[in-house]
Design a protein around this motif. Sequence first.
Motif, PDB file in Angstrom:
ATOM      1  N   VAL A  55       0.836  -1.206   0.000  1.00  0.00           N
ATOM      2  CA  VAL A  55       0.000   0.000   0.000  1.00  0.00           C
ATOM      3  C   VAL A  55       0.870   1.255   0.000  1.00  0.00           C
ATOM      4  O   VAL A  55       1.778   1.385   0.821  1.00  0.00           O
ATOM      5  CB  VAL A  55      -0.932   0.034   1.234  1.00  0.00           C
ATOM      6  N   GLY A  56       0.596   2.166  -0.932  1.00  0.00           N
ATOM      7  CA  GLY A  56       1.405   3.378  -1.045  1.00  0.00           C
ATOM      8  C   GLY A  56       2.828   3.001  -1.432  1.00  0.00           C
ATOM      9  O   GLY A  56       3.788   3.455  -0.820  1.00  0.00           O
ATOM     10  N   CYS A  57       2.936   2.198  -2.485  1.00  0.00           N
ATOM     11  CA  CYS A  57       4.234   1.594  -2.863  1.00  0.00           C
ATOM     12  C   CYS A  57       5.201   2.611  -3.450  1.00  0.00           C
ATOM     13  O   CYS A  57       6.389   2.320  -3.597  1.00  0.00           O
ATOM     14  CB  CYS A  57       3.999   0.473  -3.860  1.00  0.00           C
ATOM     15  N   VAL A  78       0.036  -0.572  -4.923  1.00  0.00           N
ATOM     16  CA  VAL A  78      -1.047   0.391  -5.153  1.00  0.00           C
ATOM     17  C   VAL A  78      -0.588   1.764  -4.694  1.00  0.00           C
ATOM     18  O   VAL A  78      -0.054   1.912  -3.584  1.00  0.00           O
ATOM     19  CB  VAL A  78      -2.313  -0.008  -4.353  1.00  0.00           C
ATOM     20  N   ASP A  79      -0.779   2.763  -5.543  1.00  0.00           N
ATOM     21  CA  ASP A  79      -0.381   4.124  -5.162  1.00  0.00           C
ATOM     22  C   ASP A  79      -1.209   5.128  -5.961  1.00  0.00           C
ATOM     23  O   ASP A  79      -1.648   4.836  -7.067  1.00  0.00           O
ATOM     24  CB  ASP A  79       1.114   4.341  -5.419  1.00  0.00           C
ATOM     25  N   ILE A  80      -1.365   6.318  -5.377  1.00  0.00           N
ATOM     26  CA  ILE A  80      -2.127   7.370  -6.055  1.00  0.00           C
ATOM     27  C   ILE A  80      -1.244   8.243  -6.959  1.00  0.00           C
ATOM     28  O   ILE A  80      -1.751   9.045  -7.725  1.00  0.00           O
ATOM     29  CB  ILE A  80      -2.833   8.289  -5.034  1.00  0.00           C
ATOM     30  N   PRO A  83       3.591  10.042 -11.068  1.00  0.00           N
ATOM     31  CA  PRO A  83       5.039  10.091 -11.317  1.00  0.00           C
ATOM     32  C   PRO A  83       5.811   9.014 -10.560  1.00  0.00           C
ATOM     33  O   PRO A  83       6.767   8.427 -11.093  1.00  0.00           O
ATOM     34  CB  PRO A  83       5.453  11.493 -10.842  1.00  0.00           C
ATOM     35  N   MET A  84       5.389   8.700  -9.350  1.00  0.00           N
ATOM     36  CA  MET A  84       6.117   7.685  -8.578  1.00  0.00           C
ATOM     37  C   MET A  84       5.902   6.296  -9.170  1.00  0.00           C
ATOM     38  O   MET A  84       6.828   5.490  -9.267  1.00  0.00           O
ATOM     39  CB  MET A  84       5.702   7.753  -7.102  1.00  0.00           C
ATOM     40  N   LEU A  85       4.673   6.032  -9.639  1.00  0.00           N
ATOM     41  CA  LEU A  85       4.405   4.724 -10.244  1.00  0.00           C
ATOM     42  C   LEU A  85       5.133   4.566 -11.581  1.00  0.00           C
ATOM     43  O   LEU A  85       5.528   3.456 -11.935  1.00  0.00           O
ATOM     44  CB  LEU A  85       2.900   4.537 -10.443  1.00  0.00           C
ATOM     45  N   ALA A 105      -4.191   3.866  -7.941  1.00  0.00           N
ATOM     46  CA  ALA A 105      -5.509   3.847  -7.294  1.00  0.00           C
ATOM     47  C   ALA A 105      -5.378   4.301  -5.852  1.00  0.00           C
ATOM     48  O   ALA A 105      -4.307   4.219  -5.257  1.00  0.00           O
ATOM     49  CB  ALA A 105      -6.088   2.435  -7.326  1.00  0.00           C
ATOM     50  N   ASP A 106      -6.499   4.754  -5.312  1.00  0.00           N
ATOM     51  CA  ASP A 106      -6.579   5.107  -3.902  1.00  0.00           C
ATOM     52  C   ASP A 106      -6.891   3.826  -3.129  1.00  0.00           C
ATOM     53  O   ASP A 106      -7.965   3.239  -3.314  1.00  0.00           O
ATOM     54  CB  ASP A 106      -7.696   6.149  -3.725  1.00  0.00           C
ATOM     55  N   ALA A 107      -5.961   3.407  -2.275  1.00  0.00           N
ATOM     56  CA  ALA A 107      -6.143   2.146  -1.547  1.00  0.00           C
ATOM     57  C   ALA A 107      -7.376   2.183  -0.648  1.00  0.00           C
ATOM     58  O   ALA A 107      -7.893   1.140  -0.257  1.00  0.00           O
ATOM     59  CB  ALA A 107      -4.892   1.834  -0.728  1.00  0.00           C
ATOM     60  N   ALA A 108      -7.852   3.384  -0.329  1.00  0.00           N
ATOM     61  CA  ALA A 108      -9.019   3.515   0.553  1.00  0.00           C
ATOM     62  C   ALA A 108     -10.299   3.041  -0.125  1.00  0.00           C
ATOM     63  O   ALA A 108     -11.243   2.642   0.552  1.00  0.00           O
ATOM     64  CB  ALA A 108      -9.181   4.972   0.988  1.00  0.00           C
ATOM     65  N   SER A 122       3.297  -2.211   4.122  1.00  0.00           N
ATOM     66  CA  SER A 122       3.524  -0.821   3.726  1.00  0.00           C
ATOM     67  C   SER A 122       4.720  -0.223   4.453  1.00  0.00           C
ATOM     68  O   SER A 122       4.904  -0.432   5.647  1.00  0.00           O
ATOM     69  CB  SER A 122       2.293   0.054   3.991  1.00  0.00           C
ATOM     70  N   ARG A 123       5.519   0.515   3.688  1.00  0.00           N
ATOM     71  CA  ARG A 123       6.595   1.322   4.272  1.00  0.00           C
ATOM     72  C   ARG A 123       6.153   2.778   4.153  1.00  0.00           C
ATOM     73  O   ARG A 123       6.252   3.377   3.097  1.00  0.00           O
ATOM     74  CB  ARG A 123       7.900   1.073   3.495  1.00  0.00           C
ATOM     75  N   PHE A 124       5.600   3.298   5.213  1.00  0.00           N
ATOM     76  CA  PHE A 124       5.204   4.711   5.300  1.00  0.00           C
ATOM     77  C   PHE A 124       4.170   5.137   4.245  1.00  0.00           C
ATOM     78  O   PHE A 124       4.134   6.293   3.846  1.00  0.00           O
ATOM     79  CB  PHE A 124       6.438   5.628   5.192  1.00  0.00           C
TER      80      PHE A 124
HETATM   81  C1  SAM Z   1       6.020   8.589   2.225  1.00  0.00           C
HETATM   82  S1  SAM Z   1       5.630   7.953   0.679  1.00  0.00           S
HETATM   83  C2  SAM Z   1       6.235   6.293   0.811  1.00  0.00           C
HETATM   84  C3  SAM Z   1       6.444   5.637  -0.513  1.00  0.00           C
HETATM   85  C4  SAM Z   1       7.000   4.216  -0.463  1.00  0.00           C
HETATM   86  N1  SAM Z   1       6.180   3.328   0.327  1.00  0.00           N
HETATM   87  C5  SAM Z   1       8.412   4.204   0.045  1.00  0.00           C
HETATM   88  O1  SAM Z   1       8.654   3.809   1.185  1.00  0.00           O
HETATM   89  O2  SAM Z   1       9.294   4.598  -0.718  1.00  0.00           O
HETATM   90  C6  SAM Z   1       3.879   7.729   0.806  1.00  0.00           C
HETATM   91  C7  SAM Z   1       3.236   7.099  -0.395  1.00  0.00           C
HETATM   92  O3  SAM Z   1       1.860   6.845  -0.114  1.00  0.00           O
HETATM   93  C8  SAM Z   1       1.119   7.119  -1.283  1.00  0.00           C
HETATM   94  N2  SAM Z   1      -0.282   7.332  -0.903  1.00  0.00           N
HETATM   95  C9  SAM Z   1      -0.803   8.343  -0.167  1.00  0.00           C
HETATM   96  N3  SAM Z   1      -2.133   8.196  -0.035  1.00  0.00           N
HETATM   97  C10 SAM Z   1      -2.473   7.056  -0.701  1.00  0.00           C
HETATM   98  C11 SAM Z   1      -3.713   6.373  -0.938  1.00  0.00           C
HETATM   99  N4  SAM Z   1      -4.866   6.853  -0.470  1.00  0.00           N
HETATM  100  N5  SAM Z   1      -3.698   5.238  -1.670  1.00  0.00           N
HETATM  101  C12 SAM Z   1      -2.532   4.760  -2.176  1.00  0.00           C
HETATM  102  N6  SAM Z   1      -1.329   5.375  -1.985  1.00  0.00           N
HETATM  103  C13 SAM Z   1      -1.298   6.497  -1.262  1.00  0.00           C
HETATM  104  C14 SAM Z   1       1.810   8.348  -1.850  1.00  0.00           C
HETATM  105  O4  SAM Z   1       1.494   8.573  -3.201  1.00  0.00           O
HETATM  106  C15 SAM Z   1       3.268   7.979  -1.628  1.00  0.00           C
HETATM  107  O5  SAM Z   1       3.786   7.241  -2.700  1.00  0.00           O
END
Ligand code: SAM
Length: 287
Positions: A55-57, A78-80, A83-85, A105-108, A122-124
């Motif tokens: 989640v939030g990859c 999954v990420d919103i 550019p990061m994806l 996509a929004d994981a929510a 998930s990492r952060f």
């Molecule tokens: C602090 S970054 C961490 C990215 C990655 N996990 C890492 O450790 O490198 C937070 C990530 O969460 C994603 N994010 C925030 N809200 C989200 C949501 N509702 N659904 C999916 N991804 C989300 C952001 O786009 C961002 O890529």
Amino acid sequence: MTENAINADQIEFWNSTAGEQWVKGQENMDKTLAGFGQLAMTALAPVSGEAVIDVGCGCGATSLALMQVMAHGKVLGVDISAPMLARAEERSLELSLDAVTFQQADAAVYDFETNSFDGVFSRFGVMFFDNPVAAFTNIRTGLKPGGRLSFVCWRPVSDNQWTRVPMMAAFEHIERPNPPAPGAPGPFAFSDQAHTRTMLEDAGFCDVSIEPKNLPMAFSIAPDKPLGLQFAEMGPVGRLLVNAPDDKKTAIIDSMTKALEPFVQGDQAILDGAVWLVTAKNAKDQP
Ligand SMILES: C[S@@+](CC[C@H](N)C(=O)[O-])C[C@H]1O[C@@H](n2cnc3c(N)ncnc32)[C@H](O)[C@@H]1O
């Protein structure tokens, strides 16, 4: 996306400056955060043949690492952030890891295939939901009964030297803003352990374990830019600077640089990072 749509602010944030800055600093950021991701991965303990959601990859480092650990199976990142994806897809191609899929996509609210994943990692990437209970309830629908959850999130700013030091320096010049309410979207949303536990239980998880972990964080630094500015560009400290009056910005950056200088070792600044390692299971009897 309408103005009041769920997680709209975060979707905009991670598709503009934040996402672009993250892509630019991706290699360094992955090095700085690797140890924390490893903690959550070890706790998840994925095995060959399993299916895992990341989640939030973001730029994909942890999705690819999960796949490499499992060798067989599948990972859904999954990420919103577009550019990061895009960066994640590039790296996946470089490594020819076909069993990793990235989904913007929004994981929510994403329609996860019901009861089909063994783990959620998930990492952060889980601290940015407008409604964390609803988001985690949705994520849980993808997990098999008894499926595992493992993530790392930040403990309070006061425990995190990497944010506390520059922030305290900024507060020499600007007023300290009121702390956000527990759970409010942002890097420190889950810093309150009790709140996080209740949130996960309300979302249908059981066996919740929340352990404090500390690791040194090595930030690569550029010699040609003020150190304070480099920290302000990569994290929560940046918001303070953006919101500060223009005539105070230089003084804030100077104070941050001075406060951070004692932590410089060669071309790195090394400061302590403090996280919660959170694990839980999908409660079998929850709908
Ligand atoms: C602090 S970054 C961490 C990215 C990655 N996990 C890492 O450790 O490198 C937070 C990530 O969460 C994603 N994010 C925030 N809200 C989200 C949501 N509702 N659904 C999916 N991804 C989300 C952001 O786009 C961002 O890529």
